[in-house]
Design a protein around this motif. Structure first.
Motif, PDB file in Angstrom:
ATOM      1  N   ASN A   1       0.817  -1.212   0.000  1.00 20.27           N
ATOM      2  CA  ASN A   1       0.000   0.000   0.000  1.00 20.27           C
ATOM      3  C   ASN A   1       0.855   1.269   0.000  1.00 20.27           C
ATOM      4  O   ASN A   1       0.399   2.335  -0.420  1.00 20.27           O
ATOM      5  CB  ASN A   1      -0.930   0.010   1.214  1.00 20.27           C
TER       6      ASN A   1
ATOM      7  N   GLY B   1       3.539   1.577  -1.745  1.00 18.15           N
ATOM      8  CA  GLY B   1       4.244   1.677  -3.025  1.00 18.15           C
ATOM      9  C   GLY B   1       5.496   0.846  -3.120  1.00 18.15           C
ATOM     10  O   GLY B   1       6.352   1.086  -3.982  1.00 18.15           O
TER      11      GLY B   1
ATOM     12  N   ASP C   1       7.063  -2.730  -3.990  1.00 19.48           N
ATOM     13  CA  ASP C   1       6.828  -4.022  -4.626  1.00 19.48           C
ATOM     14  C   ASP C   1       7.679  -5.055  -3.882  1.00 19.48           C
ATOM     15  O   ASP C   1       8.859  -5.235  -4.164  1.00 19.48           O
ATOM     16  CB  ASP C   1       7.221  -3.958  -6.101  1.00 19.48           C
TER      17      ASP C   1
ATOM     18  N   ALA D   1      10.869  -0.061  -3.953  1.00 15.96           N
ATOM     19  CA  ALA D   1      10.155   1.223  -3.977  1.00 15.96           C
ATOM     20  C   ALA D   1      10.471   1.946  -5.285  1.00 15.96           C
ATOM     21  O   ALA D   1      11.213   2.931  -5.319  1.00 15.96           O
ATOM     22  CB  ALA D   1      10.543   2.068  -2.760  1.00 15.96           C
ATOM     23  N   ASP D   2       9.903   1.441  -6.395  1.00 17.13           N
ATOM     24  CA  ASP D   2      10.244   1.965  -7.717  1.00 17.13           C
ATOM     25  C   ASP D   2       9.814   3.414  -7.911  1.00 17.13           C
ATOM     26  O   ASP D   2      10.523   4.207  -8.538  1.00 17.13           O
ATOM     27  CB  ASP D   2       9.613   1.087  -8.805  1.00 17.13           C
ATOM     28  N   ALA D   3       8.640   3.778  -7.412  1.00 12.12           N
ATOM     29  CA  ALA D   3       8.157   5.152  -7.589  1.00 12.12           C
ATOM     30  C   ALA D   3       9.110   6.142  -6.918  1.00 12.12           C
ATOM     31  O   ALA D   3       9.477   7.171  -7.495  1.00 12.12           O
ATOM     32  CB  ALA D   3       6.748   5.297  -7.012  1.00 12.12           C
TER      33      ALA D   3
ATOM     34  N   GLU E   1       7.197  11.593  -0.257  1.00  9.97           N
ATOM     35  CA  GLU E   1       7.068  10.167  -0.609  1.00  9.97           C
ATOM     36  C   GLU E   1       8.044   9.316   0.201  1.00  9.97           C
ATOM     37  O   GLU E   1       7.717   8.235   0.673  1.00  9.97           O
ATOM     38  CB  GLU E   1       7.341   9.984  -2.108  1.00  9.97           C
TER      39      GLU E   1
ATOM     40  N   VAL F   1       7.022   6.184   2.774  1.00  6.84           N
ATOM     41  CA  VAL F   1       7.548   4.825   2.639  1.00  6.84           C
ATOM     42  C   VAL F   1       8.241   4.381   3.919  1.00  6.84           C
ATOM     43  O   VAL F   1       7.976   3.305   4.460  1.00  6.84           O
ATOM     44  CB  VAL F   1       8.522   4.745   1.444  1.00  6.84           C
TER      45      VAL F   1
END
Length: 831
Positions: free
Chosen positions: A718, A720, A722, A780-782, A812, A816
């Motif tokens: 949730n 972000g 993966d 955490a690609d974003a 962001e 995370v």
């Protein structure tokens, strides 16, 4: 004046020969060789001046002295260029050396043939109007060419050193100051002489001596022997090892020949951070780099100058053959592991039923006689499991594979367990058993350590004592001792048995070895007990001593650090114990898959009090069908099953597009408890494994971990992250992945502060480049893309874009890491 010239020349000769001797006695290097040539050329130059001014009565004699003088002058000019380029690290192009060589050849040809033409000297005559004779000349075109070149060399070196100075290290600046001083003196002399300040007197001998003295002092005083430049100049330039030398700003200042073969494109002056392959190998901790069919290990080595780090050497060592050998050993070890898995399964599967049913009898029966029988079954079962464990220790006996738990434990309670086992074994053989706890304090003595492994040490030593003692006493004592103000926990195990011969004392700690005096004794086990003890004691940073005498008995003394547990750790341990005893799972759906009906029965009985919704099936095909029709919170899946085994079954469950359980944690229900089992199952997609025979405590613990894992993964998703991708980057090692998450979150404030304080675009780019890799590494690609955009803005030195993007990135980033830090009990669930 005649005598003045004589004295100056003698002093110059003495100093030059002294400097030559000093340099020759030092370690050879390119800069030293250049200085030697420079010194020799200068000596020849001064000899020529001496011959011209002091001993020339005719034009021919003076011209001979001039020939010697110009030969030395052209030699020291070439050597000076080489020396300064090496010593100050100036990048002088080759064409300058070629041009200098051309001018020098023209000069020498011109002076050696001067009596036959007017290009070097238009006129030459001897004057005899003073205390000494001297030649007077009218200069020609070649003379002007030579002195223009001479002035250009000195002025050019002076300017280049001055330009190099601001960007140099502190040590290089000290060297450059001496070089500039020497060259500056020569430049001033040439200007003053051209203006006629010295009249007929030529102070060049004094000036070149001063200049050379400055160069030598710089070499000796500022670290050309044993420092950064010595490391560069003395580096091996042959063999299989590549070498890069970096200065403290991570700029490449030296590349050896082997490194040029490994990386043909590298050149001196490059920034190392531009070499992504090398940086990745250094930062991922493996230090392994592959180039074609060759595998290199990168070994960094700091270079210390004047007590400070002045640079770094990176050695590239060919490890291809070594890694091939390690791979062969690994394959052999895997074959052994597969055998141990088979044996483990065959022995542990029936033991699971025995121990499970025994626990159910003890839990539900009120009949004391029945409970006594069950206790006997449990004792016999534990003995059987101990024998299995001794076999399985073969696969993890090496010290580096020992994973010790550092947890609070009650020493008094642990000693009671050891005493119970030792007394039972001793009394069965008709021996007397004594146990004493000499540590003063309350009934509970809470320490930090691996209780299970420590108990294993004591039981192995007590079993060994009982085995080799036919009559007399076995004793166990525990006390707190001090050595050089350090506290230690000491266990002493004594027996009155056969003893150990002196020649056998070094052998008995090896695997499968026993002393010769024990060869005829009826033995149980595989002779691994003492080898395991030695490895475990070493892993605990302890010592193991042996005292023995044939026919009179043996004493083993184990000493490990005495680590007291603080009250918070004790309270945490007690809370965990309460959690182990009771677990409520109302509404939780669990699927258990095992081809052994008795194992399924035990599983149901142990889960009865949890109120979980349990479904049991006996094959992989049934499990796949259930997973298509229902969603489960947890799945327990046996490994060794006919038709579809557990590994094939989990693959089909995870790959089923129509299935409802692709992300459900699956726990391997297995008799495989060998070293590497966890890595094996996690690599196949299992979230954890539960070794047979299992107790309610171990079962409940793995359930908590599984449920926690599912919830934690959902929360991370949730946010972000993966997690599947992150786990792949962590080689499916969940404990390692959790550690990466924890590290990424824990460093946020420090890294954020660095970003806010940095004022240099290059440093900013380096920081966000690293953060980009770390974010992508946890999935955490974003966030990683945001850091990538900042990195590009930093490379383009776009301050406006950085100001615009940084707040959103920080937001962001905080989101995370906030989710990661919200799960403070990660470590508990990954033990």
């Amino acid at each position: 004046m005649y005598y003045v010239f004589q004295i100056v020349d003698v002093i110059a000769f003495v100093m030059m020969f002294f400097m030559l001797a000093v340099i020759i006695n030092q370690q050879p290097s390119r800069a030293q060789l250049a200085f030697i040539l420079y010194d020799v050329g200068t000596i020849v130059f001064v000899v020529g001046i001496h011959l011209e001014l002091i001993h020339a009565d005719t034009v021919e004699a003076a011209l001979s002295g001039l020939c010697v003088q110009y030969f030395g002058q052209t030699a020291f000019l070439m050597a000076l260029l080489w020396f300064v380029s090496e010593f100050v690290k100036l990048h002088i192009p080759k064409w300058i050396y070629m041009m200098q060589l051309t001018v020098n050849i023209i000069t020498l040809v011109g002076v050696f043939t001067a009596e036959h033409h007017t290009y070097f000297y238009k006129t030459m005559k001897i004057l005899q109007d003073g205390m000494y004779n001297r030649i007077v000349v009218t200069d020609g075109i070649i003379w002007y060419l030579h002195y223009i070149d001479l002035a250009a060399v000195f002025l050019g070196l002076f300017i280049m050193c001055s330009v190099r100075y601001p960007g140099s290290t502190s040590l290089q600046k000290k060297r450059i100051r001496y070089v500039i001083t020497g060259i500056g003196v020569m430049c001033i002399e040439m200007i003053m002489k051209g203006l006629g300040v010295f009249g007929s007197y030529n102070p060049v001998v004094f000036v070149v001596t001063v200049m050379m003295f400055c160069m030598m002092v710089a070499m000796l005083r500022y670290g050309y022997f044993g420092s950064l430049q010595a490391a560069v100049d003395n580096a091996f330039n042959y063999g299989d090892e590549g070498l890069l030398v970096l200065d403290k700003d991570n700029i490449i200042i030296y590349i050896n020949q082997r490194m040029n073969m490994i990386y043909p494109g590298l050149k001196e002056g490059d920034q190392i951070y531009r070499q992504k392959e090398i940086l990745d190998a250094l930062f991922d901790g493996s230090h392994i780099l592959k180039r074609g069919n060759v595998t290199f290990e990168i070994r960094p080595e700091d270079i210390i100058e004047n007590g400070e780090k002045g640079g770094c050497m990176l050695w590239f060592i060919d490890q291809t053959e070594h890694l091939k050998t390690m791979e062969q050993l690994r394959e052999a070890n895997e074959s052994k592991t597969r055998f141990m898995m088979k044996m483990s399964h065959e022995l542990r599967t029936p033991m699971n039923t025995i121990m499970g049913m025994s626990e159910m009898i003890l839990r539900e029966s009120k009949d004391e006689q029945i409970r006594d029988y069950a206790l006997e079954v449990e004792t016999a079962g534990n003995t059987m499991i101990s024998m299995v464990e001794e076999i399985l220790e073969m696969s993890r006996i090496e010290k580096e594979n020992q994973e010790l738990a550092i947890e609070p434990y009650d020493l008094s309670e642990m000693l009671v367990q050891a005493e119970k086992v030792g007394r039972h074994q001793a009394e069965e053989k008709g021996l007397c058993f004594q146990a004493e706890n000499r540590i003063s304090g309350s009934d509970s003595i809470w320490l930090m350590g691996d209780e299970r492994r420590l108990l294993q040490i004591l039981i192995n030593l007590l079993s060994n004592a009982v085995q080799y003692t036919d009559k007399g006493t076995i004793s166990l004592t525990a006390e707190k001792v001090y050595e050089e103000e350090n506290a230690f926990l000491e266990f002493v195990i004594r027996d009155t048995g056969m003893g150990i011969a002196e020649a056998d004392r070094s052998r008995i700690f090896e695997a499968f070895e026993r002393g010769r005096s024990a060869q005829n004794v009826r033995k149980e086990g595989l002779g691994l007990g003492l080898a395991i003890v030695m490895q475990l004691v070493d892993a605990m940073d302890g010592t193991l001593k042996l005292y023995s005498e044939l026919g009179k008995g043996t004493t083993f003394i184990v000493r490990i650090p005495y680590l007291e547990a603080d009250p918070e750790k004790i309270a945490e341990s007690n809370n965990r114990q309460k959690q182990k005893e009771e677990i409520a799972l109302q509404g939780i759906r669990i699927l258990a898959v095992d081809d052994n009906e008795k194992n399924l029965m035990v599983f149901r009985q142990l889960m009865k009090k949890t109120e979980a919704d349990i479904t049991v099936v006996s094959s992989g095909k049934e499990a796949i069908t259930c997973c298509r029709e229902h969603t489960y919170d947890l799945i327990f899946l046996d490994h060794m099953m006919p038709e579809l085994d557990g590994i094939e079954t989990i693959h089909r469950i995870k790959e089923d597009e129509n299935g409802e359980n692709k992300k459900t944690p699956v726990i391997a229900l297995t008799a495989n408890a060998t070293q590497g089992a966890r890595e094996l199952y996690q690599g196949e997609g299992f979230s954890d494994y539960l070794a047979k025979p299992f107790t309610s405590e171990s079962l409940y613990r793995v359930i908590r971990k599984g449920l926690f894992f599912a919830g934690y993964m959902q929360a991370l998703g949730n946010a972000g992250i993966d997690t599947e991708k992150g786990l792949k980057y962590a080689d499916s090692d969940r404990k390692f992945y959790y550690g990466l998450l924890d590290l990424f979150a824990g460093q946020r404030e420090e890294q954020e502060k660095k970003l806010e304080e940095v004022r240099d675009f290059r440093q900013f780019t380096v920081i966000v480049h690293a953060l980009k890799g770390e974010a992508r590494g946890i999935g955490a690609d974003a966030l990683g893309e945001m850091f990538a955009a900042l990195e590009q803005a930093g490379k383009e030195e776009d301050q406006e874009r950085i100001r615009e993007m940084l707040p959103e990135t920080q937001k962001e980033w905080k989101k995370v890491t906030g989710v990661i830090e919200s799960k403070k009990n990660v470590k508990f669930f990954t033990e």
